[in-house]
Design a protein around this motif. Structure first.
Motif, PDB file in Angstrom:
ATOM      1  N   ILE A   5     -73.092 -17.352 -10.799  1.00 35.54           N
ATOM      2  CA  ILE A   5     -71.542 -18.099 -10.689  1.00 35.54           C
ATOM      3  C   ILE A   5     -71.272 -19.126 -11.566  1.00 35.54           C
ATOM      4  CG2 ILE A   5     -69.897 -19.061  -8.942  1.00 35.54           C
ATOM      5  CD1 ILE A   5     -71.341 -17.176  -6.812  1.00 35.54           C
ATOM      6  N   ALA A   7     -68.321 -21.974 -11.843  1.00 35.12           N
ATOM      7  CA  ALA A   7     -67.288 -22.287 -11.246  1.00 35.12           C
ATOM      8  C   ALA A   7     -66.779 -23.559 -11.894  1.00 35.12           C
ATOM      9  CB  ALA A   7     -67.139 -22.476  -9.925  1.00 35.12           C
ATOM     10  N   GLN A  36     -70.042 -14.389 -12.523  1.00 39.63           N
ATOM     11  CA  GLN A  36     -68.599 -14.512 -11.741  1.00 39.63           C
ATOM     12  C   GLN A  36     -68.235 -15.749 -12.231  1.00 39.63           C
ATOM     13  OE1 GLN A  36     -67.920 -13.746  -7.574  1.00 39.63           O
ATOM     14  NE2 GLN A  36     -69.874 -12.681  -7.460  1.00 39.63           N
ATOM     15  N   MET A  38     -65.169 -18.652 -12.070  1.00 38.21           N
ATOM     16  CA  MET A  38     -64.188 -19.085 -10.955  1.00 38.21           C
ATOM     17  C   MET A  38     -63.457 -20.437 -11.339  1.00 38.21           C
ATOM     18  SD  MET A  38     -66.330 -18.586  -7.501  1.00 38.21           S
ATOM     19  CE  MET A  38     -67.131 -16.918  -6.971  1.00 38.21           C
ATOM     20  N   ALA A  40     -60.893 -23.678 -10.218  1.00 34.23           N
ATOM     21  CA  ALA A  40     -60.275 -24.197  -8.980  1.00 34.23           C
ATOM     22  C   ALA A  40     -59.317 -25.258  -9.214  1.00 34.23           C
ATOM     23  CB  ALA A  40     -61.287 -25.069  -7.985  1.00 34.23           C
ATOM     24  N   ILE A  58     -61.389 -13.822 -14.161  1.00 35.95           N
ATOM     25  CA  ILE A  58     -61.705 -15.020 -13.657  1.00 35.95           C
ATOM     26  C   ILE A  58     -61.083 -15.120 -12.195  1.00 35.95           C
ATOM     27  CG2 ILE A  58     -61.011 -17.509 -13.981  1.00 35.95           C
ATOM     28  CD1 ILE A  58     -60.916 -16.575 -16.987  1.00 35.95           C
ATOM     29  N   GLN A  59     -61.552 -15.543 -11.195  1.00 31.19           N
ATOM     30  CA  GLN A  59     -61.162 -15.580  -9.817  1.00 31.19           C
ATOM     31  C   GLN A  59     -60.622 -17.146  -9.739  1.00 31.19           C
ATOM     32  OE1 GLN A  59     -64.224 -14.508  -6.892  1.00 31.19           O
ATOM     33  NE2 GLN A  59     -65.145 -13.533  -8.436  1.00 31.19           N
ATOM     34  N   ILE A  61     -59.716 -20.283  -7.076  1.00 31.73           N
ATOM     35  CA  ILE A  61     -60.451 -20.729  -5.898  1.00 31.73           C
ATOM     36  C   ILE A  61     -59.547 -21.851  -5.589  1.00 31.73           C
ATOM     37  CG2 ILE A  61     -62.603 -19.453  -6.204  1.00 31.73           C
ATOM     38  CD1 ILE A  61     -63.854 -21.974  -6.447  1.00 31.73           C
ATOM     39  N   THR A  89     -61.357 -17.885  -1.832  1.00 36.28           N
ATOM     40  CA  THR A  89     -62.673 -18.475  -1.593  1.00 36.28           C
ATOM     41  C   THR A  89     -62.076 -20.019  -1.725  1.00 36.28           C
ATOM     42  OG1 THR A  89     -63.841 -16.968  -2.927  1.00 36.28           O
ATOM     43  CG2 THR A  89     -64.795 -19.016  -3.037  1.00 36.28           C
TER      44      THR A  89
END
Ligand code: PEP
Length: 249
Positions: A5, A7, A36, A38, A40, A58-59, A61, A89
Motif C-alpha cells: 500500500i 497512501a 493499493q 490511497m 486522504a 486510487i482509493q 480515504i 477507510t
C-alpha cells in the motif's frame, strides 16, 4: 497474503480546485502497480475526490473521524457520513491528532471500534517520540500503543486493519528512520502481534512506514521484508514525487 500500500496523507493542504488538479494529474500518471494507492484529502474535498476518481483504482480515504454515531459533537464527522460519500477507510491515531488534539489511546480505541463496527477499514498510526528512542524506550512505547488501542479486538477484526508505524521524530522533519531501523521495528510489531494473537494475523497485516519518505529513499525502505509500503505526507502533495514513490514499490 498482505497487500502493498502507498497512501498519501494530504493533511490540511489543497483547496477544492487544487485537490481536483492533483487528483487528475495523479490518475493520469499512475504507474502500473500491484500496490493499493490511497489518498486522504481534507474532509471538505472527500466527496469531490470520490467523484473525480470514480474510474480510477486510487482509493479515497479519510484523515480522521469521531467515535460517536451522531450527536452534539461540533465540527466532527461520523463513520456513516464517510460511508455515505463512498469513503470506506479512515486514518486513525496520526501523531498530529495525538499531539495537537489530545487523542489518547483510550479515545483511539473507541474510534477504532466505531469504524470497525461500521465495516470500515482502519489505517492505524502509531510511533515513538524522539525522547523514547533516545532513552531506548521505543519498543515499549510502540507495544503499549498497539496493546491499548488494538489488542482487545477480535482476531477477525484484523483483516480490516492496516498499520502505519510513524516515528514522530521522522514526520515532516526530513529525518527518516534508516531502512534498518524501520525493518527492526516492523519485525518487532509483527512479533508483538504474533504473541498477542498468532503468526497468521501478524503475517497478513500490512505494516506501512511513515516519516519523510521521498523518491530518494523509498526504494530502500520498501525493500525491507516487513515494510509493506508507506504513508506519505509532504511528498504526496506533488504528483511526480508521489508517483515516483509508487514506482519504488
Ligand atoms: C505523515 O504525516 O504521515 C508523514 C509521514 O509525513 P511526512 O511524509 O511529511 O513526514
Amino acid at each position: 497474503m498482505r497487500s502493498k500500500i502507498v497512501a498519501g496523507n494530504w493533511k490540511m493542504n489543497k483547496n477544492a480546485a487544487e485537490t481536483e488538479a492533483l487528483l487528475t494529474e495523479l490518475a493520469a500518471k499512475l504507474p502500473d502497480t500491484n500496490a493499493q494507492v490511497m489518498v486522504a484529502p481534507t474532509f471538505v474535498n472527500l466527496a469531490g475526490a470520490v467523484r473525480s476518481l470514480e474510474s480510477s483504482v486510487i482509493q479515497v480515504i479519510a484523515q480522521n473521524m469521531h467515535f460517536a454515531e451522531s450527536g452534539a459533537y461540533t465540527g466532527e464527522i461520523s463513520a456513516d457520513m464517510l460511508l455515505g460519500i463512498g469513503v470506506e477507510t479512515v486514518i486513525l491515531g496520526h501523531s498530529e491528532r495525538r499531539a495537537y488534539f489530545k487523542e489518547d489511546d483510550a479515545i483511539l480505541a473507541q474510534k477504532v471500534k466505531a469504524a470497525l463496527d461500521k465495516n470500515m477499514k482502519v489505517m492505524f498510526c502509531f510511533g515513538e517520540e524522539l525522547e523514547d528512542r533516545k532513552s531506548g524506550n521505543h519498543f515499549n512505547v510502540v507495544e503499549s500503543q498497539l496493546k491499548n488501542a488494538l489488542f482487545s479486538l477480535d482476531a477477525s477484526a484484523w483483516s480490516s486493519i492496516i498499520l502505519a508505524y510513524e516515528p514522530v521524530w521522522a514526520i515532516g522533519t526530513g529525518e527518516t528512520a534508516s531502512p534498518e531501523q524501520a525493518q527492526e521495528m516492523h519485525a518487532f510489531i509483527r512479533k508483538t502481534i504474533t504473541d498477542a494473537y498468532d503468526a497468521s494475523i501478524a503475517g497478513n497485516v500490512s505494516i506501512l512506514y511513515g516519516g519523510s519518505v521521498k523518491p530518494a529513499n523509498a526504494k530502500e525502505i520498501f525493500g525491507k521484508p516487513d515494510v509493506d509500503g508507506g504513508l506519505i505526507g509532504g511528498a504526496s502533495l506533488k504528483a511526480d514525487d508521489f508517483v515516483a514513490i509508487i514506482e519504488a514499490i
